[in-house]
Design a protein around this motif. Structure first.
Motif, PDB file in Angstrom:
ATOM      1  N   ASP A  74       0.853  -1.180   0.000  1.00 48.62           N
ATOM      2  CA  ASP A  74       0.000   0.000   0.000  1.00 48.62           C
ATOM      3  C   ASP A  74       0.893   1.235   0.000  1.00 48.62           C
ATOM      4  O   ASP A  74       1.835   1.323   0.797  1.00 48.62           O
ATOM      5  N   ALA A  75       0.589   2.192  -0.866  1.00 45.87           N
ATOM      6  CA  ALA A  75       1.387   3.419  -0.943  1.00 45.87           C
ATOM      7  C   ALA A  75       0.960   4.455   0.091  1.00 45.87           C
ATOM      8  O   ALA A  75       1.520   5.557   0.138  1.00 45.87           O
ATOM      9  N   SER A  76      -0.017   4.126   0.926  1.00 47.23           N
ATOM     10  CA  SER A  76      -0.519   5.067   1.916  1.00 47.23           C
ATOM     11  C   SER A  76       0.505   5.330   3.018  1.00 47.23           C
ATOM     12  O   SER A  76       1.394   4.511   3.284  1.00 47.23           O
ATOM     13  N   LEU A  77       0.347   6.466   3.709  1.00 51.38           N
ATOM     14  CA  LEU A  77       1.054   6.706   4.950  1.00 51.38           C
ATOM     15  C   LEU A  77       0.463   5.776   6.001  1.00 51.38           C
ATOM     16  O   LEU A  77      -0.750   5.763   6.222  1.00 51.38           O
ATOM     17  N   LYS A  78       1.304   4.984   6.653  1.00 56.96           N
ATOM     18  CA  LYS A  78       0.835   3.979   7.607  1.00 56.96           C
ATOM     19  C   LYS A  78       1.056   4.481   9.027  1.00 56.96           C
ATOM     20  O   LYS A  78       2.198   4.796   9.399  1.00 56.96           O
ATOM     21  N   LEU A  79      -0.021   4.521   9.808  1.00 58.57           N
ATOM     22  CA  LEU A  79       0.040   5.083  11.159  1.00 58.57           C
ATOM     23  C   LEU A  79      -0.454   4.089  12.191  1.00 58.57           C
ATOM     24  O   LEU A  79      -1.455   3.402  11.974  1.00 58.57           O
ATOM     25  N   ASN A  80       0.244   4.047  13.318  1.00 60.05           N
ATOM     26  CA  ASN A  80      -0.134   3.204  14.441  1.00 60.05           C
ATOM     27  C   ASN A  80      -0.166   4.063  15.697  1.00 60.05           C
ATOM     28  O   ASN A  80       0.827   4.715  16.039  1.00 60.05           O
ATOM     29  N   LEU A  81      -1.307   4.079  16.388  1.00 61.24           N
ATOM     30  CA  LEU A  81      -1.427   4.864  17.613  1.00 61.24           C
ATOM     31  C   LEU A  81      -0.655   4.171  18.736  1.00 61.24           C
ATOM     32  O   LEU A  81      -0.868   2.987  19.001  1.00 61.24           O
ATOM     33  N   HIS A  82       0.241   4.923  19.385  1.00 60.74           N
ATOM     34  CA  HIS A  82       1.089   4.357  20.431  1.00 60.74           C
ATOM     35  C   HIS A  82       1.238   5.394  21.547  1.00 60.74           C
ATOM     36  O   HIS A  82       1.601   6.550  21.284  1.00 60.74           O
ATOM     37  N   PRO A  83       0.971   4.998  22.803  1.00 63.04           N
ATOM     38  CA  PRO A  83       1.000   5.980  23.906  1.00 63.04           C
ATOM     39  C   PRO A  83       2.378   6.548  24.213  1.00 63.04           C
ATOM     40  O   PRO A  83       2.480   7.560  24.913  1.00 63.04           O
TER      41      PRO A  83
ATOM     42  N   HIS B 265       6.922  -3.154   8.906  1.00 69.73           N
ATOM     43  CA  HIS B 265       6.081  -2.878   7.728  1.00 69.73           C
ATOM     44  C   HIS B 265       5.883  -1.373   7.510  1.00 69.73           C
ATOM     45  O   HIS B 265       4.911  -0.949   6.886  1.00 69.73           O
ATOM     46  N   GLN B 266       6.825  -0.594   8.037  1.00 72.06           N
ATOM     47  CA  GLN B 266       6.868   0.857   7.805  1.00 72.06           C
ATOM     48  C   GLN B 266       5.683   1.627   8.378  1.00 72.06           C
ATOM     49  O   GLN B 266       5.240   2.637   7.818  1.00 72.06           O
ATOM     50  N   PHE B 267       5.143   1.183   9.494  1.00 67.10           N
ATOM     51  CA  PHE B 267       4.136   1.978  10.193  1.00 67.10           C
ATOM     52  C   PHE B 267       4.846   2.997  11.088  1.00 67.10           C
ATOM     53  O   PHE B 267       5.852   2.693  11.723  1.00 67.10           O
ATOM     54  N   THR B 268       4.309   4.215  11.139  1.00 64.54           N
ATOM     55  CA  THR B 268       4.829   5.275  11.993  1.00 64.54           C
ATOM     56  C   THR B 268       4.000   5.350  13.260  1.00 64.54           C
ATOM     57  O   THR B 268       2.762   5.443  13.203  1.00 64.54           O
ATOM     58  N   ASP B 269       4.649   5.299  14.419  1.00 64.28           N
ATOM     59  CA  ASP B 269       3.941   5.441  15.690  1.00 64.28           C
ATOM     60  C   ASP B 269       3.622   6.905  15.930  1.00 64.28           C
ATOM     61  O   ASP B 269       4.493   7.782  15.788  1.00 64.28           O
ATOM     62  N   ILE B 270       2.354   7.171  16.288  1.00 65.17           N
ATOM     63  CA  ILE B 270       1.968   8.545  16.597  1.00 65.17           C
ATOM     64  C   ILE B 270       1.198   8.578  17.913  1.00 65.17           C
ATOM     65  O   ILE B 270       0.599   7.591  18.342  1.00 65.17           O
ATOM     66  N   LEU B 271       1.201   9.740  18.527  1.00 62.18           N
ATOM     67  CA  LEU B 271       0.568   9.955  19.820  1.00 62.18           C
ATOM     68  C   LEU B 271      -0.586  10.937  19.644  1.00 62.18           C
ATOM     69  O   LEU B 271      -0.446  11.955  18.965  1.00 62.18           O
ATOM     70  N   LEU B 272      -1.731  10.650  20.263  1.00 59.97           N
ATOM     71  CA  LEU B 272      -2.870  11.562  20.187  1.00 59.97           C
ATOM     72  C   LEU B 272      -2.840  12.629  21.272  1.00 59.97           C
ATOM     73  O   LEU B 272      -3.266  13.752  21.061  1.00 59.97           O
ATOM     74  N   GLY B 273      -2.367  12.264  22.453  1.00 61.61           N
ATOM     75  CA  GLY B 273      -2.371  13.213  23.553  1.00 61.61           C
ATOM     76  C   GLY B 273      -1.972  12.540  24.844  1.00 61.61           C
ATOM     77  O   GLY B 273      -1.587  11.369  24.869  1.00 61.61           O
ATOM     78  N   PRO B 274      -2.082  13.260  25.970  1.00 56.60           N
ATOM     79  CA  PRO B 274      -1.578  12.742  27.246  1.00 56.60           C
ATOM     80  C   PRO B 274      -2.490  11.746  27.942  1.00 56.60           C
ATOM     81  O   PRO B 274      -2.082  11.105  28.909  1.00 56.60           O
ATOM     82  N   ARG B 275      -3.723  11.600  27.474  1.00 50.74           N
ATOM     83  CA  ARG B 275      -4.669  10.720  28.153  1.00 50.74           C
ATOM     84  C   ARG B 275      -4.810   9.388  27.427  1.00 50.74           C
ATOM     85  O   ARG B 275      -4.694   9.331  26.205  1.00 50.74           O
ATOM     86  N   VAL B 276      -5.090   8.336  28.193  1.00 48.31           N
ATOM     87  CA  VAL B 276      -5.301   7.004  27.621  1.00 48.31           C
ATOM     88  C   VAL B 276      -6.769   6.886  27.222  1.00 48.31           C
ATOM     89  O   VAL B 276      -7.665   7.045  28.061  1.00 48.31           O
ATOM     90  N   LEU B 277      -7.021   6.629  25.938  1.00 47.68           N
ATOM     91  CA  LEU B 277      -8.382   6.569  25.414  1.00 47.68           C
ATOM     92  C   LEU B 277      -8.813   5.126  25.193  1.00 47.68           C
ATOM     93  O   LEU B 277      -7.996   4.255  24.904  1.00 47.68           O
ATOM     94  N   ARG B 278     -10.109   4.891  25.311  1.00 46.59           N
ATOM     95  CA  ARG B 278     -10.653   3.590  24.951  1.00 46.59           C
ATOM     96  C   ARG B 278     -10.473   3.371  23.454  1.00 46.59           C
ATOM     97  O   ARG B 278     -10.361   4.329  22.683  1.00 46.59           O
ATOM     98  N   THR B 279     -10.507   2.106  23.044  1.00 50.06           N
ATOM     99  CA  THR B 279     -10.228   1.813  21.631  1.00 50.06           C
ATOM    100  C   THR B 279     -11.198   2.514  20.693  1.00 50.06           C
ATOM    101  O   THR B 279     -10.802   3.043  19.653  1.00 50.06           O
ATOM    102  N   GLU B 280     -12.504   2.553  21.042  1.00 52.38           N
ATOM    103  CA  GLU B 280     -13.471   3.205  20.156  1.00 52.38           C
ATOM    104  C   GLU B 280     -13.274   4.717  20.148  1.00 52.38           C
ATOM    105  O   GLU B 280     -13.490   5.381  19.128  1.00 52.38           O
ATOM    106  N   THR B 281     -12.857   5.298  21.284  1.00 54.02           N
ATOM    107  CA  THR B 281     -12.577   6.733  21.329  1.00 54.02           C
ATOM    108  C   THR B 281     -11.322   7.052  20.534  1.00 54.02           C
ATOM    109  O   THR B 281     -11.258   8.066  19.828  1.00 54.02           O
ATOM    110  N   THR B 282     -10.334   6.193  20.628  1.00 54.71           N
ATOM    111  CA  THR B 282      -9.080   6.396  19.900  1.00 54.71           C
ATOM    112  C   THR B 282      -9.324   6.462  18.394  1.00 54.71           C
ATOM    113  O   THR B 282      -8.817   7.360  17.705  1.00 54.71           O
ATOM    114  N   ALA B 283     -10.093   5.511  17.875  1.00 58.57           N
ATOM    115  CA  ALA B 283     -10.357   5.486  16.435  1.00 58.57           C
ATOM    116  C   ALA B 283     -11.000   6.781  15.956  1.00 58.57           C
ATOM    117  O   ALA B 283     -10.539   7.402  14.989  1.00 58.57           O
TER     118      ALA B 283
END
Length: 243
Positions: A164-173, A210-228
């Motif tokens: 996939d030529a997309s930018l690959k992102l993985n949410l990581h705290p 597989h070239q996924f980039t880890d990114i952070l949303l913020g300082p709080r831990v979110l539930r999986t459905e909130t994270t998405a």
């Protein structure tokens, strides 16, 4: 009363007389109690909206005449593919519904080591059909005229390994990057959302291979459905059509 928007699974042509699908007929005839002469709007996945009029309605079937067609593009310039490790109960349904409203183009349910959902093939197929109905209903509600693809469930590593030529992102705290620090422009994103217990260390290492980039949303831990939904919204604000 607002004119109901109804999805039709086959391509429509102006001037034709068509029968609505069983689900649509039930909604129009039984739930809304609409009858001959009343107006509907139909969409068929061609990114058009069709004006239609009911010509016959009873408890079992509804037939309409297609009167006019108009282009109606409400798709985001950002193509989003959500890989969501399956969550329990109604959480997965909620995630799919809201992701569609927010403009996601493709959703792939995933199995991971900490995935709490265990389904045999028959039950998984029933879930898939239900999720696709939820996607259609979300489009009817939010005004989208292209129904996102809900793919069959697959293993996490298999999905990550897809070319996939997309930018690959993985949410990581513990990631150092954020969506706001990603370089522009970005037109395609493959977004991975892990399970309620998070990905294992081995799975995180696998995503990096597989070239996924880890990114952070913020300082709080979110539930999986909130994270998405938070991640999708942030991506649409930065690269898409929100805000």
């Amino acid at each position: 009363m607002r004119i109901p928007r109804i999805h039709h699974p086959e391509l429509l042509t102006v001037g034709e007389d068509v029968a609505l699908s069983e689900d649509a007929a039930n909604h129009v005839g039984r739930v809304l109690r609409m009858g001959a002469g009343q107006a509907l709007q139909l969409f068929d996945g061609s990114n058009q909206i069709f004006d239609a009029e009911i010509v016959q309605a009873d408890k079992k079937s509804v037939r309409v005449k297609v009167l006019a067609a108009n282009a109606d593009d409400r798709e985001s310039p950002l193509h989003l593919h959500l890989g969501q490790v399956m969550s329990r109960g109604e959480k997965m349904e909620f995630t799919i519904q809201k992701a569609v409203e927010l403009g996601v183009n493709v959703i792939t349910p995933l199995f991971s080591e900490r995935c709490g959902v265990k389904l045999d093939a028959e039950r998984l197929n029933k879930k898939l059909m239900q999720w696709r109905k939820i996607a259609v209903g979300a489009c009817e509600q939010c005004g989208r005229n292209l129904v996102p693809e809900i793919r069959p469930a697959m293993e996490l590593e298999e999905w990550c390994a897809e070319q996939d030529a997309s930018l690959k992102l993985n949410l990581h705290p513990r990631a150092s990057a954020s969506i706001n620090t990603l370089p522009q422009p970005v037109e395609r994103v493959r977004l991975l959302i892990g399970p309620e217990g998070g990905l294992t260390a081995d799975e995180i290492a696998m995503t990096a291979r597989h070239q996924f980039t880890d990114i952070l949303l913020g300082p709080r831990v979110l539930r999986t459905e909130t994270t998405a939904l938070t991640a999708i919204t942030a991506l649409q604000v930065r690269f898409g059509d929100l805000g």
